[in-house]
Design an enzyme around this catalytic site. Structure first.
Site, PDB file in Angstrom:
ATOM      1  CB  SER A  76      -5.848   6.038   7.368  1.00  0.00           C
ATOM      2  OG  SER A  76      -6.738   5.109   6.840  1.00  0.00           O
ATOM      3  CG  ASP A 119      -6.316   1.081  -0.673  1.00  0.00           C
ATOM      4  OD1 ASP A 119      -5.225   1.745  -0.717  1.00  0.00           O
ATOM      5  OD2 ASP A 119      -6.286  -0.157   0.029  1.00  0.00           O
ATOM      6  NE  ARG A 120      -3.573   4.426   3.217  1.00  0.00           N
ATOM      7  CZ  ARG A 120      -3.244   4.533   4.517  1.00  0.00           C
ATOM      8  NH1 ARG A 120      -2.639   5.773   4.464  1.00  0.00           N
ATOM      9  NH2 ARG A 120      -3.051   3.739   5.342  1.00  0.00           N
ATOM     10  CG  ASP A 152      -3.152  -0.569  -2.080  1.00  0.00           C
ATOM     11  OD1 ASP A 152      -3.092   0.800  -1.711  1.00  0.00           O
ATOM     12  OD2 ASP A 152      -3.749  -1.369  -1.450  1.00  0.00           O
ATOM     13  CE  LYS A 167      -7.444   2.447   2.684  1.00  0.00           C
ATOM     14  NZ  LYS A 167      -7.074   1.215   3.203  1.00  0.00           N
ATOM     15  CB  SER A 223      -0.986  -0.126   1.172  1.00  0.00           C
ATOM     16  OG  SER A 223      -1.963   0.820   0.917  1.00  0.00           O
ATOM     17  CG  HIS A 224       0.827   3.794   3.716  1.00  0.00           C
ATOM     18  ND1 HIS A 224      -0.198   2.900   3.821  1.00  0.00           N
ATOM     19  CD2 HIS A 224       1.150   4.143   4.370  1.00  0.00           C
ATOM     20  CE1 HIS A 224      -0.009   2.259   4.914  1.00  0.00           C
ATOM     21  NE2 HIS A 224       0.828   3.311   5.670  1.00  0.00           N
ATOM     22  CG  ASP A 278      -2.762   4.099  -1.238  1.00  0.00           C
ATOM     23  OD1 ASP A 278      -3.901   3.886  -2.439  1.00  0.00           O
ATOM     24  OD2 ASP A 278      -2.763   3.151  -0.419  1.00  0.00           O
TER      25      ASP A 278
END
Ligand code: VG1
Ligand code: CO
Length: 543
Positions: free
Chosen positions: A365, A281-282, A279, A376, A113-114, A277
């Protein structure tokens, strides 16, 4: 092609965290590490015989090699079919959508992720179930139990698969289907939002800057924003996924997306800025000179999502993670729909979404999402914002001001202390826990503690309980401080301190959050003894 059974023994430290297993890339590359964990996922879900799996990742270093290994293990385990994004790429929300659309039995998403990527940075692997969402706590427990008992794994002896060639190919008895990673997702977005209205907005000169941070959303954002919606070329910045994300943290917050923040606060700022981000999702949302806190973004959606076609029928309810501000609750209460408070991590939203109790979910987040998938979804949030802006004709700043005037403003910030010595962080939390009973009534930094507890969640759908989900302090006057340790880091411990203060005075809605929260910040530091225990005088990251 023969199936080989390889002897192995359990490797310590394969306990999944908030979102799958994350480790240093070199740890994932050690002999048997990835194989042990993959075999444990397969065993933990009852084997993969005859199953269909969706597989893809965010393109970070080791992504394609790891997918090659996972495919050979899936074939050895008897899986019928693997659906893989071309080049091994799939954003997390696109993977979730594919699992659902194709009726797959689950999926493996390769991402940290991030967290930064590269051979000396981080790698990760998570399993999502047939509903498209992260493995539930009980499945996660089963997988973890398998990691502690694994004695062998099976792998097909075969050449590596060509991940770039769209179409089907065979690997032993298993079919591999390589698909375009973007098409299905882009089509789904077209069913939720009014693309004509957003296109018209762009035609009218509305300017957008989207920072893909050299991560997975680049191809998705180019296709949707530039090709399908007609935004000018160059709207998507840093749009080519790189194995090391260009050496940056693909974390869409004001610290790591500072370049975008600078653009949005310049004299010639575009009307709307956003970032996603590693992947996908953010999301980070910024208006001209106006950073939108993720908690506020969720509240705006709770209030105005019905302006987009996909939500025109209204919302069943909204869920937020416990440390997320109560801004969305205030909308839900005013509008009369249900609101829920869950532990941190998307896996806790799945049951509520599957059961139809909520339509929207969000975390402080930079994560918001809805019932369209079970993760998300960064670009979804960007499109929902654009749809709302197109329909209302207002600027981000005007929307925020209207919102706060109507509902009050939940001033909010998160302070992160990164790479703290794990023992020091554990002691800090333990000391706080030990004082929970004594704290109410004490006054610190001019604030009186009105309540203190440790969050425990009773899932209303399956009746399971998750305890130890964050320590909460409440203050007279509506303030709150929450303390928890991150479950996604790979070095030492990260202490997260979440700070919130509700303001309903119309004359006090324009303060800087750090100033509005100064007393709570001081009280949180004193009560938890942050600086004395960690030796840190300031957080590493403030969002
Ligand atoms: C963090 C966030 C949490 C989020 C999780 C996964 O977890 O706080 O809200 O769900 O990352 O997001 P933690 O345990 O470090 O606080 V992602 O985009 O990194 O998959
Ligand atoms: Co992510």
């Amino acid at each position: 092609m023969t199936v080989k059974t390889i002897e192995t023994s359990p490797i310590a430290g394969q306990k999944p965290g908030t979102s799958g297993l994350r480790k240093k890339t070199r740890v994932f590359m050690e002999p048997h590490f990835l194989e042990n964990y993959t075999q444990s996922i397969f065993d933990g879900i009852g084997g993969v015989v005859g199953k269909t799996l969706v597989i893809g990742g965010d393109g970070r270093f080791f992504n394609d090699t790891a997918i090659g290994i996972i495919l050979r293990m899936a074939a050895a385990g008897g899986a019928a079919r693997c659906i893989v994004g071309q080049g091994g790429l799939l954003s997390t929300p696109a993977a979730s959508h594919l699992i659902r659309k194709r009726g797959a039995d689950g999926g493996l998403i390769l991402s940290a992720s991030h967290n930064p990527g590269g051979i000396d940075e981080d790698f990760g692997l998570k399993y999502n179930g047939p509903n498209g969402g992260p493995a539930t706590e009980s499945v996660t427990e089963k997988i973890y139990a398998c990691t502690r008992n694994v004695t062998s794994y099976q792998i097909l002896e075969a050449e590596n698969v060509d991940l770039d060639r769209i179409g089907t190919q065979s690997l032993g008895e298993m079919t591999i289907e390589i698909i375009d990673p973007v098409t299905d997702y882009a089509e789904l977005m077209g069913t939720l939002f009014d693309f004509n209205a957003i296109s018209a907005l762009f035609q009218g000169g509305f300017r957008v800057a989207f920072d893909a941070m050299h991560a997975i959303t680049g191809p998705y954002a180019r296709e949707i924003l530039e090709r399908r919606l007609g935004a000018p070329a160059g709207t998507v910045m840093n749009g080519t996924p790189l194995p090391d994300f260009g050496g940056r943290h693909p974390d869409p917050n004001p610290v790591w997306a500072k370049a975008l923040m600078d653009i949005m606060h310049s004299d010639d700022a575009p009307d709307f800025g956003a970032a996603s981000d590693g992947d996908g999702d953010r999301n980070m949302i910024v208006g001209r000179n106006c950073y939108v806190s993720p908690s506020d973004s969720l509240a705006i959606f709770a209030d105005l999502a019905h302006l987009a076609a996909g939500y025109a029928g209204g919302l069943a309810g909204v869920a937020r993670s416990m440390p997320t501000s109560a801004a969305a609750d205030r909308v839900a209460m005013a509008k009369g729909f249900a609101h829920f408070e869950t532990p941190t991590g998307w896996k806790f939203f799945g049951n509520l979404l599957d059961d139809g109790q909520v339509t929207l979910c969000g975390e402080e987040s930079a994560g918001t999402g809805s019932s369209h998938v079970r993760e998300k979804d960064g670009l979804w949030a960007v499109l929902l914002w654009l749809n709302i802006l197109a329909v209302t004709g207002k600027s981000v700043t005007e929307l925020m001001r209207d919102h706060w005037t109507r509902y009050g403003r939940n001033y909010y910030s998160r302070h992160d202390y990164e790479a703290v010595d794990s023992a020091v962080a554990d002691d800090l939390m333990q000391a706080l826990r030990a004082r929970l009973g004594d704290l109410p009534g004490t006054s610190v930094a001019g604030l009186t503690v009105s309540g203190a507890d440790e969050f425990s969640y009773l899932d209303p759908v399956d009746g399971s309980t998750s305890s130890g989900q964050g320590i909460r302090l409440y203050f007279d006057g509506g303030g709150r401080a929450v303390f928890r340790l991150s479950g996604t880091g790979t070095v030492g411990a990260t202490l997260r301190v979440y700070l919130e203060q509700l303001e309903t005075d119309a004359g006090a809605l324009d303060h800087h959050p750090q100033e509005a929260l100064a007393s709570i910040i001081a009280a949180a530091d004193t009560i938890a003894e942050i600086s004395t225990r960690t030796g840190r005088t300031a957080p590493d990251v403030i969002t």
